[in-house]
Write an enzyme that holds these catalytic residues in place. Sequence first.
Site, PDB file in Angstrom:
ATOM      1  N   SER A 200      69.508  44.541  13.884  1.00  0.00           N
ATOM      2  CA  SER A 200      68.219  43.903  14.124  1.00  0.00           C
ATOM      3  C   SER A 200      67.207  44.854  14.765  1.00  0.00           C
ATOM      4  O   SER A 200      66.788  45.819  14.147  1.00  0.00           O
ATOM      5  CB  SER A 200      68.431  42.646  14.984  1.00  0.00           C
ATOM      6  OG  SER A 200      67.277  41.853  15.037  1.00  0.00           O
ATOM      7  N   ASP A 211      61.911  57.110   9.379  1.00  0.00           N
ATOM      8  CA  ASP A 211      60.881  57.150   8.336  1.00  0.00           C
ATOM      9  C   ASP A 211      59.685  58.001   8.747  1.00  0.00           C
ATOM     10  O   ASP A 211      59.066  58.662   7.911  1.00  0.00           O
ATOM     11  CB  ASP A 211      60.415  55.726   8.000  1.00  0.00           C
ATOM     12  CG  ASP A 211      61.368  55.021   7.049  1.00  0.00           C
ATOM     13  OD1 ASP A 211      62.385  55.636   6.662  1.00  0.00           O
ATOM     14  OD2 ASP A 211      61.109  53.853   6.696  1.00  0.00           O
ATOM     15  N   LYS A 225      70.985  43.696   9.694  1.00  0.00           N
ATOM     16  CA  LYS A 225      70.441  42.377  10.059  1.00  0.00           C
ATOM     17  C   LYS A 225      68.935  42.510  10.175  1.00  0.00           C
ATOM     18  O   LYS A 225      68.401  42.938  11.187  1.00  0.00           O
ATOM     19  CB  LYS A 225      71.041  41.907  11.392  1.00  0.00           C
ATOM     20  CG  LYS A 225      70.426  40.622  11.935  1.00  0.00           C
ATOM     21  CD  LYS A 225      70.780  39.421  11.086  1.00  0.00           C
ATOM     22  CE  LYS A 225      70.300  38.114  11.738  1.00  0.00           C
ATOM     23  NZ  LYS A 225      68.846  37.970  11.783  1.00  0.00           N
TER      24      LYS A 225
END
Length: 344
Positions: A200, A211, A225
């Site tokens: 999560s 990224d 998740k």
Amino acid sequence: TQGEFGGLGITVGMRDGALTVISPIDDTPAFKAGVKSLDIILKINETSTIGMTLDEAVSMMRGEPNTDIKLTLVRKNEQKPIELKMKRAIIKVQSVFAKKLEGENLLYLRVSSFDTKVASELEKAIKENKDAKGIILDLRNNPGGLLNQAISVVDMFVKSGVIVSQKGRDAADEEKFEASKMGFKTDLPLVVLVNEGSASASEIVSGALQDHKRAVVIGEKTFGKGSVQAVLPIDNEKSENIKLTIAKYYLPSGRTIQAEGVTPDVIANAGKVTKTEENSLKIKEADLKKHLEGELNKKDESVKEEEKALKDENKKIITKEDLMDDNQLNTSLAILKSLIIMNK
């Protein structure tokens, strides 16, 4: 579980229809008993979890503090189910730990869960260690928590750009969360540690930093998740409800977390560092027949007194011995030192 009820210190979820451990929380009954991420809970005491809802399972695991409970687990690569006994306890979680590495001018930051104070505690630790040349951010076995805290943590290391977006069935409902210059705190070289218990919010942080090419992510593939859920009433009295997945989280590159997880840049397995045996035949003074035994005993007593006096302080230091017991952390140290050299 905090308050009057006792708990085990694990986060659980449903995965492929099975009650699965997302992660055990550090220094809790489940952690000490040996519960691991991705363990499938087959039984709670003698009750099977097959067909059991998540809320029912959590309710069964809670109870009076100091009462016994047994979990029967199915674990990958284990031929037989594992039975672990433990006692329920009042779980009090410290979310942020800041430590230094012995002999290194580096800062180790461990985040065990994303509660309301994570961002402020991390900022405090960074300010108190202005001489640090690099940072290790450890998100292993971090089950997640508050979205706004995850966004604030990424914002500390990234000057601009999308951190995470939330997309539902209708494309017009997309919501983006972006970094701001006001939130930026440091441009020090950064590595992030993750494993199968990172879920999560911790996946949002590690994936967004990856990224943005702001950090090297090290460890094992994360849990996966990344869904947004809402509880909606299904009758007028609101006595019955249904939980629906209404959206998913997406990282800056557009990839989803849900069921995919974050794949580290560098795969490093858990466990001890593999040592060579080349030094096994070296002879030390203590191995000689007529070594100065009396002097060694005096030295041992002196060392014990010194260790006792420095016990509390050493809790804030990760020793070289600790590194040899943690292959993932040792790998992250080597990579961080390489990043520092490259940035010079």
